[in-house]
Design an enzyme around this catalytic site. Structure first.
Site, mmCIF file in Angstrom:
data_model
loop_
_atom_site.group_PDB
_atom_site.id
_atom_site.type_symbol
_atom_site.label_atom_id
_atom_site.label_comp_id
_atom_site.label_asym_id
_atom_site.label_seq_id
_atom_site.Cartn_x
_atom_site.Cartn_y
_atom_site.Cartn_z
ATOM 1 C CB SER A 1 -0.959 0.006 1.189
ATOM 2 O OG SER A 1 -2.028 -0.888 0.951
ATOM 3 C CE LYS B 1 -4.371 1.757 -0.404
ATOM 4 N NZ LYS B 1 -3.772 0.425 -0.566
ATOM 5 C CE1 TYR C 1 -4.995 2.664 3.805
ATOM 6 C CE2 TYR C 1 -5.294 0.280 3.713
ATOM 7 C CZ TYR C 1 -4.542 1.406 3.434
ATOM 8 O OH TYR C 1 -3.350 1.282 2.776
ATOM 9 C CG ASN D 1 -6.350 -2.244 -1.059
ATOM 10 O OD1 ASN D 1 -5.624 -1.289 -0.780
ATOM 11 N ND2 ASN D 1 -6.092 -3.476 -0.642
ATOM 12 C CD GLU E 1 -2.404 6.661 6.737
ATOM 13 O OE1 GLU E 1 -1.812 6.235 7.754
ATOM 14 O OE2 GLU E 1 -3.116 5.942 6.016
ATOM 15 C CE LYS F 1 -0.987 3.995 2.846
ATOM 16 N NZ LYS F 1 -1.065 2.742 3.636
ATOM 17 C CB SER G 1 1.340 -5.572 4.212
ATOM 18 O OG SER G 1 1.806 -4.930 5.368
#
Length: 389
Positions: A90, A93, A176, A178, A298, A341, A344
């Site tokens: 992730s 992202k 959260y 995907n 974040e 961030k 995994s």
């Protein structure tokens, strides 16, 4: 027994990142000091979590270093080296967010646009009232972390979205997902008139000088692609899935990833369009407890305690819905924050963090999906030690 290779020092120099020269031992902190700081944390981390191999990128004072540990493949015994490719899950992202920022800066889209503007097949569905921003910050109304198993291609993806009904009003709750940011990246690519994969390969990666980053690892680089290892120690790599490129598809090296982090702290060498794209991604759009949600990234007010970082990166934050406070207008990027961030896949674990005001950052790449609290704690220890140098 975990084998730890002799770390390579100064693999990246400021000349690659910010136009300076390579670091030498006379610098403060220098390679020896940084090696000691990293070794003290990473060696026990690997042993405690049975991690076969890791690559650690550090940027401090405008200079970057890469440290390689252990093995990329148990079968071959190949050691982790400067060209070893890891799945970053992730953390991908943040690249998706950069592309969306680029699309906004160039006028291809506006984050306030509704999703159906770029995917007319969804007209008449809930997405008529869901903005691109809602998709990018996981506030579409409760899209799940993963697609159901029956979503296997473009047609079933569109059918799923058309039938999906939100549990919350858009912009009110963060869950959260995907399926949320994956669609966000897909629509950003649609606005630019190219496939997401091509835009990454032809636009985003080159803009940051990333020469060993891929959505699809080419055949001539497969020998450098590490094997991840499952909980039972079996070799594993990520499998294809719907919107996988946009949500968790990047494979990269520590050298490339630390270059990307350094440019996110200081984009002086970037094209102006991508400097502005970074600004879009690092702006604050929602507040959830101590965490400010950007696009992909974040953020936390700095200094930040380890407990707050652990809470913000907890399974509770990933798996449960949370009320949000929408920041309107968005808060521009700040220096006095820690930006991070996690990422995994089934066989890999990644954590990246940086503090612009202190000009320090870290990349942890591992070929095992080890617990997030261990990653965050390790990075926090190293960053805290670097700040004290």
């Amino acid at each position: 027994m975990i084998r730890v290779s002799r770390p390579n020092l100064g693999i990246l120099a400021a000349g690659l990142l910010l136009g300076g020269t390579a670091a030498h031992a006379a610098d403060n902190p220098g390679p020896k000091e940084i090696k000691h700081i990293v070794d003290q944390t990473i060696r026990p981390l690997m042993k405690e979590n049975d991690i076969p191999g890791m690559a650690v990128g550090i940027t401090v004072g405008g200079k970057a270093y890469v440290f390689n540990y252990g093995i990329a493949s148990k079968k071959s015994g190949q050691k982790v080296n400067d060209e070893t490719l890891f799945e970053i899950g992730s953390v991908s992202k943040t690249f998706t967010a950069t592309l969306a920022g680029y699309a906004q800066v160039t006028g291809a889209l506006s984050l306030s646009d509704k999703a159906t503007k770029y995917l007319p097949a969804l007209a008449g569905s809930s997405f008529d009232t869901i903005s691109l921003l809602d998709l990018g910050v996981y506030t579409a109304g409760g899209l799940p972390l993963q697609f159901p198993d029956n979503v296997t291609d473009q047609a079933t993806m569109v059918a799923y979205y058309k039938d999906w009904q939100p549990a919350y009003a858009p912009g009110t709750h963060r869950l959260y997902s995907n399926a949320s940011i994956g669609l966000f990246g897909y629509l950003a690519a649609q606005s630019l008139g190219q496939s997401f994969d091509d835009l990454m390969a032809q636009k985003v990666f080159p803009a940051f000088g990333l020469t060993h980053s891929y959505i699809h690892v080419p055949q001539n680089k497969m020998a450098s692609y590490a094997y991840g290892y499952s909980k039972d120690g079996k070799p594993i790599r990520v499998r294809p899935g719907v919107l996988d490129s946009e949500a968790y598809g990047v494979k990269t090296t520590a050298s490339d990833m630390i270059r990307f982090l350094a440019a996110n702290m200081n984009g002086a060498k970037l094209d102006d369009t991508f400097r502005r794209a970074i600004s879009v991604a690092q702006s604050g759009y929602d507040k959830i407890g101590d965490m400010t949600q950007g696009l992909g990234w974040e953020m936390y007010d700095y200094p930040v305690t380890l407990d707050r970082l652990l809470a913000g990166n907890s399974s509770d934050m990933v798996l449960k819905p949370h009320d949000v406070t929408r920041l309107s207008p968005p808060v521009p990027p700040r220096q006095d924050v820690l930006i991070n961030k996690t990422g995994s896949t089934n066989g890999f674990g990644t954590y990246v963090a940086f503090v612009p005001a202190k000009n320090i950052g870290i990349v942890l790449l591992a070929n095992r999906n080890y617990p997030t609290p261990a990653r965050v704690t390790a990075a926090y220890q190293i960053l805290t030690a670097l700040e004290k140098q």
